[in-house]
Structure formats: C-alpha cells, structure tokens
Design a protein around this motif. Structure first.
Motif, PDB file in Angstrom:
ATOM      1  N   VAL A  33      57.313 -38.648 -32.506  1.00  8.21           N
ATOM      2  CA  VAL A  33      57.193 -38.997 -31.098  1.00  8.21           C
ATOM      3  C   VAL A  33      57.022 -37.728 -30.277  1.00  8.21           C
ATOM      4  O   VAL A  33      57.589 -36.685 -30.621  1.00  8.21           O
ATOM      5  N   ARG A  34      56.182 -37.808 -29.256  1.00  6.18           N
ATOM      6  CA  ARG A  34      55.953 -36.678 -28.346  1.00  6.18           C
ATOM      7  C   ARG A  34      55.384 -37.222 -27.051  1.00  6.18           C
ATOM      8  O   ARG A  34      54.891 -38.359 -27.011  1.00  6.18           O
ATOM      9  N   ILE A  35      55.461 -36.372 -26.000  1.00  9.14           N
ATOM     10  CA  ILE A  35      54.932 -36.795 -24.697  1.00  9.14           C
ATOM     11  C   ILE A  35      53.430 -36.503 -24.636  1.00  9.14           C
ATOM     12  O   ILE A  35      52.984 -35.431 -25.042  1.00  9.14           O
ATOM     13  N   VAL A  36      52.663 -37.446 -24.098  1.00  6.21           N
ATOM     14  CA  VAL A  36      51.276 -37.201 -23.691  1.00  6.21           C
ATOM     15  C   VAL A  36      51.093 -37.812 -22.299  1.00  6.21           C
ATOM     16  O   VAL A  36      51.929 -38.596 -21.857  1.00  6.21           O
ATOM     17  N   LEU A  37      50.000 -37.443 -21.656  1.00  4.34           N
ATOM     18  CA  LEU A  37      49.772 -37.949 -20.301  1.00  4.34           C
ATOM     19  C   LEU A  37      48.791 -39.113 -20.318  1.00  4.34           C
ATOM     20  O   LEU A  37      47.672 -38.979 -20.828  1.00  4.34           O
ATOM     21  N   LEU A  38      49.236 -40.234 -19.762  1.00  3.57           N
ATOM     22  CA  LEU A  38      48.337 -41.372 -19.571  1.00  3.57           C
ATOM     23  C   LEU A  38      47.266 -40.935 -18.579  1.00  3.57           C
ATOM     24  O   LEU A  38      47.583 -40.425 -17.503  1.00  3.57           O
TER      25      LEU A  38
ATOM     26  N   PHE B 176      44.689 -41.672 -23.425  1.00  2.00           N
ATOM     27  CA  PHE B 176      45.189 -40.303 -23.280  1.00  2.00           C
ATOM     28  C   PHE B 176      44.267 -39.378 -24.069  1.00  2.00           C
ATOM     29  O   PHE B 176      43.440 -39.841 -24.863  1.00  2.00           O
ATOM     30  N   TYR B 177      44.399 -38.076 -23.827  1.00  2.00           N
ATOM     31  CA  TYR B 177      43.519 -37.100 -24.481  1.00  2.00           C
ATOM     32  C   TYR B 177      44.338 -36.121 -25.303  1.00  2.00           C
ATOM     33  O   TYR B 177      45.454 -35.741 -24.907  1.00  2.00           O
ATOM     34  N   THR B 178      43.774 -35.695 -26.411  1.00  2.00           N
ATOM     35  CA  THR B 178      44.493 -34.782 -27.304  1.00  2.00           C
ATOM     36  C   THR B 178      43.530 -34.139 -28.290  1.00  2.00           C
ATOM     37  O   THR B 178      42.311 -34.312 -28.211  1.00  2.00           O
ATOM     38  N   ASN B 179      44.113 -33.388 -29.226  1.00  2.00           N
ATOM     39  CA  ASN B 179      43.339 -32.775 -30.300  1.00  2.00           C
ATOM     40  C   ASN B 179      43.338 -33.742 -31.487  1.00  2.00           C
ATOM     41  O   ASN B 179      44.410 -34.153 -31.950  1.00  2.00           O
TER      42      ASN B 179
ATOM     43  N   ALA C 162      48.874 -33.071 -35.436  1.00  2.00           N
ATOM     44  CA  ALA C 162      49.731 -33.904 -36.296  1.00  2.00           C
ATOM     45  C   ALA C 162      49.597 -35.381 -35.911  1.00  2.00           C
ATOM     46  O   ALA C 162      49.498 -36.257 -36.771  1.00  2.00           O
ATOM     47  N   LYS C 163      49.540 -35.659 -34.601  1.00  2.00           N
ATOM     48  CA  LYS C 163      49.412 -37.062 -34.179  1.00  2.00           C
ATOM     49  C   LYS C 163      48.052 -37.621 -34.592  1.00  2.00           C
ATOM     50  O   LYS C 163      47.929 -38.784 -34.967  1.00  2.00           O
ATOM     51  N   GLY C 164      47.017 -36.753 -34.522  1.00  2.00           N
ATOM     52  CA  GLY C 164      45.680 -37.177 -34.941  1.00  2.00           C
ATOM     53  C   GLY C 164      45.664 -37.557 -36.419  1.00  2.00           C
ATOM     54  O   GLY C 164      45.030 -38.537 -36.818  1.00  2.00           O
TER      55      GLY C 164
ATOM     56  N   PRO D 129      43.843 -25.533 -35.049  1.00  2.00           N
ATOM     57  CA  PRO D 129      44.230 -26.926 -34.883  1.00  2.00           C
ATOM     58  C   PRO D 129      45.571 -27.036 -34.155  1.00  2.00           C
ATOM     59  O   PRO D 129      46.515 -26.333 -34.504  1.00  2.00           O
ATOM     60  N   GLN D 130      45.624 -27.922 -33.151  1.00  2.00           N
ATOM     61  CA  GLN D 130      46.901 -28.171 -32.475  1.00  2.00           C
ATOM     62  C   GLN D 130      47.905 -28.606 -33.549  1.00  2.00           C
ATOM     63  O   GLN D 130      47.535 -29.355 -34.455  1.00  2.00           O
ATOM     64  N   SER D 131      49.111 -28.123 -33.445  1.00  2.00           N
ATOM     65  CA  SER D 131      50.205 -28.385 -34.389  1.00  2.00           C
ATOM     66  C   SER D 131      50.140 -27.479 -35.623  1.00  2.00           C
ATOM     67  O   SER D 131      51.035 -27.535 -36.471  1.00  2.00           O
ATOM     68  N   GLY D 132      49.079 -26.637 -35.744  1.00  2.00           N
ATOM     69  CA  GLY D 132      49.036 -25.664 -36.841  1.00  2.00           C
ATOM     70  C   GLY D 132      49.938 -24.479 -36.498  1.00  2.00           C
ATOM     71  O   GLY D 132      50.246 -24.234 -35.330  1.00  2.00           O
TER      72      GLY D 132
HETATM   73  C1  LIG Z   1      54.814 -33.408 -19.777  1.00  2.00           C
HETATM   74  C2  LIG Z   1      54.006 -33.194 -21.037  1.00  2.00           C
HETATM   75  C3  LIG Z   1      52.691 -33.631 -21.073  1.00  2.00           C
HETATM   76  C4  LIG Z   1      51.924 -33.460 -22.246  1.00  2.00           C
HETATM   77  N1  LIG Z   1      50.667 -33.982 -22.289  1.00  2.00           N
HETATM   78  C5  LIG Z   1      49.948 -33.885 -23.432  1.00  2.00           C
HETATM   79  C6  LIG Z   1      48.672 -34.526 -23.540  1.00  2.00           C
HETATM   80  O1  LIG Z   1      48.203 -35.237 -22.620  1.00  2.00           O
HETATM   81  N2  LIG Z   1      47.981 -34.364 -24.689  1.00  2.00           N
HETATM   82  C7  LIG Z   1      48.486 -33.633 -25.737  1.00  2.00           C
HETATM   83  O2  LIG Z   1      47.795 -33.511 -26.757  1.00  2.00           O
HETATM   84  N3  LIG Z   1      49.698 -33.055 -25.691  1.00  2.00           N
HETATM   85  C8  LIG Z   1      50.443 -33.168 -24.560  1.00  2.00           C
HETATM   86  N4  LIG Z   1      51.695 -32.602 -24.491  1.00  2.00           N
HETATM   87  C9  LIG Z   1      52.198 -31.861 -25.665  1.00  2.00           C
HETATM   88  C10 LIG Z   1      52.698 -32.847 -26.731  1.00  2.00           C
HETATM   89  O3  LIG Z   1      53.979 -33.355 -26.354  1.00  2.00           O
HETATM   90  C11 LIG Z   1      52.792 -32.231 -28.148  1.00  2.00           C
HETATM   91  O4  LIG Z   1      53.569 -31.043 -28.110  1.00  2.00           O
HETATM   92  C12 LIG Z   1      51.417 -31.890 -28.719  1.00  2.00           C
HETATM   93  O5  LIG Z   1      50.444 -32.849 -28.373  1.00  2.00           O
HETATM   94  C13 LIG Z   1      51.472 -31.757 -30.218  1.00  2.00           C
HETATM   95  O6  LIG Z   1      51.953 -32.957 -30.772  1.00  2.00           O
HETATM   96  P1  LIG Z   1      51.775 -33.303 -32.326  1.00  2.00           P
HETATM   97  O7  LIG Z   1      52.108 -32.033 -33.088  1.00  2.00           O
HETATM   98  O8  LIG Z   1      52.754 -34.393 -32.596  1.00  2.00           O
HETATM   99  O9  LIG Z   1      50.361 -33.730 -32.542  1.00  2.00           O
HETATM  100  C14 LIG Z   1      52.492 -32.789 -23.355  1.00  2.00           C
HETATM  101  C15 LIG Z   1      53.820 -32.367 -23.307  1.00  2.00           C
HETATM  102  C16 LIG Z   1      54.578 -32.581 -22.172  1.00  2.00           C
HETATM  103  C17 LIG Z   1      56.034 -32.164 -22.174  1.00  2.00           C
END
Ligand SMILES: Cc1cc2nc3c(=O)[nH]c(=O)nc-3n(C[C@H](O)[C@H](O)[C@H](O)COP(=O)(O)O)c2cc1C
Length: 223
Positions: free
Chosen positions: A59-64, A74-77, A81-83, A139-142
């Motif tokens: 579990v982790r925070i992402v932005l809607l 939401f957007y990410t890499n 790890a989540k990918g 890579p994010q999470s690397g």
């Molecule tokens: C307030 C806040 C907003 C975040 N928004 C995003 C986001 O929109 N996208 C994202 O990839 N990570 C975001 N992150 C970082 C993630 O929580 C997380 O550290 C990162 O995506 C790596 O997660 P993973 O290793 O589980 O893939 C945010 C963190 C916080 C605290």
C-alpha cells in the motif's frame, strides 16, 4: 507506546441508505466537493493497495487525478513495484480517509493502463522539473546508491532538456484507471455505531427501487 485510551466520538454526519444517490459516483463527487470546500489537505491523496503473485499486499499513497464516467485515474511509473504488482494481478483498491469529515471511502475494481495519448497529454501539462524528475526515477522503486547520484542525474537531464523545451513522455510512465466495481462510504457515528453503505454493480433495478437500471445496488453493512 499505548493508544488504548485514545478515543474520539464521531458525530459530524450520517449516511442513510434511503437517501443516498443511485450512483456512487454522485456521492463520491459530492463528498469530494465537501472535502475541498472544508479545506481537507489533499483530499485526492489516496492509499492504493495492490497485490502481486507473491500474495503480499502493498500500500502507498498516490494522487487521484481524474474521476471519469467509469473509474478513477492516477499516474505513476509502470515499472515501479506497484506496476509489477498490477501486471501480475490487475485488481486494486484505494482508500480515502478524511479525518476532518470523519469519513472513509474504499473503491475497488479491475485496473488497467489508460491510453498512451492521454498519459502523454497529462505528462506534457506537468511542470518541467516534475517531468525531468520522472526520468530520474527510473525504475521507480529501484535501489539508488545515494542522493547525490539522483541529483547528478537530475542536473544532467536538466542540461539535456532546458526549461521551455519539451521533455519527451517516458514510455515507462503513465496513467492507470481503476474501473469502479465496488465503493464503500463510511461515516463515523457516536458509540461506534458507524454508517457503512456499500455500492456494488447490479444487473437490474437497485435494491431501493430506483426506476430503471441504475446499475448499482446498495447495502448497509455492520460497522
Ligand atoms: C502525498 C503523496 C502523493 C504521492 N503521489 C504519487 C503519485 O501520484 N504517483 C506515484 O507514482 N507516487 C506517488 N507518491 C509516492 C508513492 O507513495 C510511492 O512512494 C511510489 O509511487 C513508489 O511506490 P511503489 O514502490 O509501491 O511502486 C506519493 C506520495 C505521497 C506521500
């Protein structure tokens, strides 16, 4: 540390199954509007739960970033790890907790990448430095040896893509949409008698007798 004596009585609102809207999108948007109006900090920040084939939830925070007609984006890499989790198991749940409103919302359903064109159009609207940052975090999470390595990469990429020039959209970066299948609205009440209303997709008329096929059934759950 011991928190067993810490208790709050939640008394700010209530949820009535008979008067909730037929669609969870309407209630979600209404609650989001209230959270914004009441200045909840980043109410669109949500905890995203995923689970890969190892069966260990993360579990982790992402932005809607968008509520569409069918889901939430939401957007990410994609190589994070989540990918990886999502590639292995395309189901996810998100959680919003707005303490100021004594509300929790859980949304779950299948998750998939959005169109690359839509991701690119959002990426190009982001501030230049965030665009560069997305390239650094690959890579994010690397693992990275130290912060200096990150900063050096950031500077090199800044030189390669000076401010006011276009930063290409990385193929490894983009949006995911969770198609909303189930939504639970939780409103804190006194004496632990909280209100929980869950929406699930239905084939026919909903349980409250709304006319026609609203597509959604509601149930009250024990708190
Ligand atoms: C307030 C806040 C907003 C975040 N928004 C995003 C986001 O929109 N996208 C994202 O990839 N990570 C975001 N992150 C970082 C993630 O929580 C997380 O550290 C990162 O995506 C790596 O997660 P993973 O290793 O589980 O893939 C945010 C963190 C916080 C605290």
């Amino acid at each position: 540390m011991d928190f067993t004596d810490q208790r709050l009585s939640y008394e700010k609102g209530e949820l009535d199954q008979q008067s909730v809207p037929a669609s969870p999108f309407e209630l979600f948007k209404g609650w989001m509007d209230e959270a914004l109006a009441q200045k909840v900090q980043e109410p669109y920040a949500m905890s995203l739960a995923t689970c890969g084939v190892d069966n260990k939830p993360s579990v982790r925070i992402v932005l809607l970033r968008e509520i569409t007609d069918t889901g939430i984006v939401f957007y990410t890499n994609y190589e994070s790890a989540k990918g990886q989790d999502i590639a292995e198991n395309p189901n996810a749940e998100v959680l919003f907790f707005w303490h100021e409103l004594e509300r929790q919302i859980r949304i779950s359903g299948p998750i998939a990448k959005i169109d690359a064109d839509k991701s690119a159009s959002y990426f190009q609207k982001r501030p230049h430095d965030s665009q560069v940052g997305a390239w650094v975090s690959q890579p994010q999470s690397g693992e990275v040896a130290n912060r200096e390595v990150m900063e050096q990469t950031f500077e090199q990429l800044q030189e390669k893509h000076p401010t006011n020039t276009t930063v290409p959209t990385p193929a490894f970066w983009g949006g995911y949409e969770i198609t909303v299948e189930k939504v639970e609205f939780w409103q804190g009440r006194a004496n632990r008698m909280h209100d929980r209303i869950i929406y699930t997709q239905s084939g026919g008329d909903d349980s409250k007798g709304h006319e026609g096929n609203t597509g959604w059934t509601t149930k009250r759950l024990l708190p």
